[in-house]
Design an enzyme around this catalytic site. Structure first.
Site, short mmCIF file in Angstrom:
data_model
loop_
_atom_site.label_atom_id
_atom_site.label_comp_id
_atom_site.label_asym_id
_atom_site.label_seq_id
_atom_site.Cartn_x
_atom_site.Cartn_y
_atom_site.Cartn_z
N LYS A 1 -6.28 -6.45 -0.59
CA LYS A 1 -6.42 -6.41 0.87
C LYS A 1 -7.72 -5.67 1.22
O LYS A 1 -8.04 -4.66 0.57
CB LYS A 1 -5.20 -5.67 1.43
CG LYS A 1 -4.96 -5.79 2.92
CD LYS A 1 -3.62 -5.10 3.27
CE LYS A 1 -3.23 -5.24 4.72
NZ LYS A 1 -1.93 -4.59 5.02
N LEU B 1 -3.88 -3.97 12.07
CA LEU B 1 -3.04 -3.94 10.85
C LEU B 1 -1.55 -3.89 11.18
O LEU B 1 -0.73 -3.66 10.30
CB LEU B 1 -3.40 -2.73 9.96
CG LEU B 1 -4.84 -2.66 9.45
CD1 LEU B 1 -5.10 -1.32 8.74
CD2 LEU B 1 -5.14 -3.81 8.50
N SER C 1 1.08 -7.64 7.64
CA SER C 1 -0.36 -7.65 7.73
C SER C 1 -1.09 -8.01 6.45
O SER C 1 -2.28 -8.30 6.51
CB SER C 1 -0.83 -6.28 8.21
OG SER C 1 -0.62 -5.29 7.22
N ILE D 1 3.87 -0.74 6.33
CA ILE D 1 4.42 0.35 7.15
C ILE D 1 5.55 -0.18 8.05
O ILE D 1 6.22 0.58 8.73
CB ILE D 1 3.32 1.04 7.98
CG1 ILE D 1 3.75 2.42 8.49
CG2 ILE D 1 2.86 0.14 9.14
CD1 ILE D 1 2.64 3.23 9.11
N SER E 1 4.62 -5.20 6.06
CA SER E 1 3.32 -5.85 5.83
C SER E 1 3.09 -6.37 4.43
O SER E 1 2.17 -7.16 4.22
CB SER E 1 2.19 -4.89 6.21
OG SER E 1 2.07 -4.80 7.62
#
Lengths: 554, 554
Positions: A138, A187, A213, A234, A237
């Site tokens: 990422k 995000l 995300s 979180i 994601s």
């Protein structure tokens, strides 16, 4: 420290910055030999396309289990250069199909691969447990001398001087870094849509989201342009894109995998910890990733981590004859938003089949006020009222993406809190965690089987219900996602269903088997805090006993 | 939830509440048979007095190592009733000598002791690893149906319905709860002075402080009115009284021992975690306390805890012949405030003697910007600007004690922070922790030997320098205190010393061997996060090899 975003008026328009960033991405993709052609008239389902473009050897390599690749790479029966080249080509193709990359690193990756091949030839042994394996990452994970914009246009020039801790460990273990992947503005979407690149699409149905995300990773791994990639989580994601794209993903307990070196807002907010974790085409890939990182004793460098060695012994008792004793709770519905028919069908099938596995107990598990859990976590996500996120968007003048508005502006729980209010919410969080620990302990379950979301991958800009993933972030429980099935035409919508609330009504209204055609159906397996190994072991066992997955993904 | 303090004008004056509380304490002490006489003309040094008041058998029991008591209690060669009665009498005496109790529990404790004696007789085995042992506890630890005022007058009627988690575990292990001990207003002094009870005095010299905030425990254990007690520590509150009173004390790593069920302000502030831990007359007492709590798997009930089992295997490699390989760093001075001569002498003697122990390496360890560490921790202690503390004082109209003013009003780092400012300080904290981890790793040390404070127990209302203890709270490193020596007449003040700064000047000005006469001199042994067992093992080894302590305390 990275430079703070400038508060003065930007010299360059956000459109111009985005265009340059796309051009950079395209140039890195064009540098892959042999070039991948543009594909006219893309069908909804991209997954058959790689076999029509890549060589049979490239297809074979990229569709291998990463554990098998590691075995062949460490013995020298496959060269890292060949493997890296195959993944570079398939990743370049995945970009054209799903818009999942921020850049490829062909020169650096191939040079690294050749170094590793030479190392093996010279020393007769691999550099480490990930010798020669290409790993995608990422974009927000710091990579030295590469920009790390975290999807904020204003951060386009942030360039860390050194690698994230996790990359240092993966490189020391022999990995090859070759691809960086997309993420959404803020995000904080369960999709992947930014003003740099637009939306990342689902490999199985281009009308659907790849999730987020870590959606670039989801789409890339789903298309086998990567067999192992790095995401962060979180609120879902890692798990949302893994589930949407038919691959494995692990949100580990916080404090186990190294976090130092990321671009993001609110990095020092402790109320709800973000974690890093793998997405992979195999459960073995998830395991080797987590174990390699923990075996490197990252806590000696990063003091926020807990010195818990990776447990290699079985976490379950065994019956005579070798069957494991596993008590599986099944939470089919969180009591807030009822999952769509394909998810309910997959869970019911698994539960039914598990009941006949010797040593496995299957028990229903009632949700404990999951609606309250969302109120708590969403009140703590943006304890500054979203000021840092909003400033990072405003600094470039870029427009708000729809799901940024949803989570920051339409979310009634986003408030600028005082320190005392943060403490009050933290007390509520801890009381909830304590109540849930008792609820779990009373149930006697080892692991909990549940949905990953209220449906399979939804249409773009409609992923609004976080409850099925954020629940385990609030509790900080390890949660593993695995593919099970796909949406079937026979998964008919329930026209007679009367929704319980507005969120349930919205979710119910999204579904028809036609709209979700071909979407992977995945499940989530959850354990108690720090029981990451136990969750993986239980999923390995369930997968073996049930012959999962029950669908083809490549 | 406990009732919040009322914001309306109190119906009863703070003086009246304090008087009632003292009367209650005195009544519980008077209920101990045979009553302890008042002692006229108390000398500075109280420690010889118990032998003149108690029976030889009571002296023998109360001056025994708690590990030996446990052995005799579990075999039945001592009854819990006799042991409890002896500690009740010595505790009652300790109150008259040092003002260390909030109440005794003679009826409940003796009833419990008789139950345990009957249990052993009936079952032929002890109830648990703490069978029959009296344990004292700081008042702020919740005890069902007893007031828990945390030294705030306004909280005089707070009465929890259930025990703290730690008490439940200790009781299940067979402990007898018999005494509750004093703490200072705000719980944030390195002394013990409240408007309920005034100051708790040092057993070895009544002009000096017992330390704090667990100063009641320090004085009680120092006088052998308890052999094992419960304290809490967020900046030195276990270690300061342990050191001042010549006993052992452990500040464990956070997340290891159960914290649920306390009265205090700011309970949900996560920036700097408070911990609970033991004070004891022996290192064995410290160890059995910590191990019993961890062995009870408290993380299943309290999800903030880490499931790290207690390590029973040696944490050190061994040379042939059995000598342990231990690398001890010595930090004699934190570079901010130079310790007084007795502390420097004790550390230098230990370092010199350790150098001749086979297998032990002694290396100097340089401080890494300990002044900055204090700035960070003191900026995070009261992130609401001290509002919660100030309100708890104001609610009753009680006056501010001198050290409450010092830490809350004269402390320039106390500011009402915004959430973003808390995050900024948290980032500084984490950067400091990371730098310290590297500093420690580079040094290659196993444990660090250092002062517990800038001197032995100081005169009342002068304990103003927290650096030597708060340093390890900021880093969340386990830190163990052990007695080594006493202040000697030959520990002359250095008249030629030129202080480095205002704190150093203040501390330097406090000292003369006459003022600190007879005060215990203790040291601190520190390890890395979660290496609690390693620190205890190293201290056991050092103690054995050096024949510590080098002074008599009873």
């Amino acid at each position: 420290m990275l430079p703070a975003p400038s508060s003065s008026k930007p010299l360059e328009s956000w459109q111009s910055i985005a265009k340059r960033t796309q051009q950079h991405r395209d140039a890195t993709i064009a540098a892959v030999r042999s070039p991948i052609p543009d594909i006219p008239d893309l069908p909804l389902d991209s997954t058959p396309i790689p076999k029509t473009i890549l060589t049979p050897r490239e297809v074979s390599i990229t569709e291998s289990d990463p554990v098998d690749l590691l075995s062949q790479l460490s013995s020298g029966s496959l060269s890292s250069e060949d493997v890296t080249h195959a993944f570079l080509r398939r990743a370049a193709l995945a970009q054209k199909l799903t818009n999942c990359l921020t850049e490829l690193l062909p020169q650096a990756a191939l040079s690294r691969a050749r170094y590793l091949d030479a190392y093996l030839a010279e020393h007769g042994k691999p550099l480490g447990p990930l010798h020669g394996l290409p790993i995608s990452t990422k974009e927000m994970i710091h990579m030295a001398s590469h920009t790390c914009n975290a999807a904020f246009i204003a951060w386009h020039a942030r360039t860390p001087a050194s690698n994230a801790h996790i990359l240092d460990i993966l490189l020391a273990a022999g990995a090859v870094l070759y691809a960086r992947t997309t993420q959404p503005q803020t995000l904080m979407h369960l999709e992947t849509s930014s003003n740099y690149f637009g939306a990342t699409l689902n490999p199985f149905n281009r009308a659907l989201t790849a999730g987020g995300s870590s959606g670039g990773e989801g789409a890339l791994v789903g298309l086998r342009g990567s067999c192992l990639g790095i995401g962060t989580d979180i609120g879902g994601s890692i798990r949302s894109p893994a589930a949407n794209c038919g691959v494995y993903g692990l949100r580990p307990t916080s404090g186990r995998l190294p976090m130092a070196g990321m671009s993001a807002t609110m990095l020092s907010a402790e109320h709800i910890p973000a974690v890093v974790g793998p997405l992979s085409t195999s459960l073995g890939g998830v395991k080797v990733f987590a174990r390699t990182l923990v075996d490197a004793r990252p806590w000696t460098r990063e003091p926020g981590l807990v010195p818990l060695p990776w447990k290699t012994e079985s976490q379950f008792a065994a019956l005579e004859g070798g069957a494991k004793k596993v008590r599986v709770g099944v939470l089919a519905d969180d009591g807030v938003v009822r999952p769509h028919p394909p998810v309910r069908r997959a869970l019911a099938s698994m539960a039914e089949k598990l009941e006949s596995v010797q040593g496995v107990d299957v028990v229903p598990f009632a949700p404990l006020d999951h609606d309250a859990a969302w109120t708590i976590i969403s009140s703590l996500y943006f304890a500054d009222g979203g000021a840092e996120e909003k400033a990072a968007i405003a600094a470039s003048g870029e427009p708000w993406r729809p799901l940024s508005k949803f989570i920051l502006e339409e979310n009634k729980n986003v408030k600028a809190l005082s320190v005392a209010e943060v403490w009050a919410w933290t007390a509520k969080r801890d009381a909830y965690r304590t109540a849930y620990a008792k609820h779990w302990e009373d149930s006697g379950i080892d692991v909990l089987l549940c949905p990953v979301g209220p449906g399979a991958a939804p249409a773009l800009d409609t992923a609004r219900y976080w409850g099925y993933t954020a629940q385990w972030n609030l509790l900080d429980y390890p949660a593993l996602v695995a593919p099970v099935s796909k949406v079937l035409e026979s998964d008919a919508a329930d026209a007679s269903y009367v929704p319980r609330n507005e969120d349930d009504r919205y979710n119910h209204g999204l579904y028809s088997p036609e709209k979700y055609a071909n979407a992977p159906v995945s499940v989530q397996l959850v354990g108690r805090r720090y029981e990451d190994e136990k969750v993986i072991e239980a999923m390995e066992y369930i997968q073996e006993k049930l012959g999962l997955p029950w669908a083809e993904y490549v």
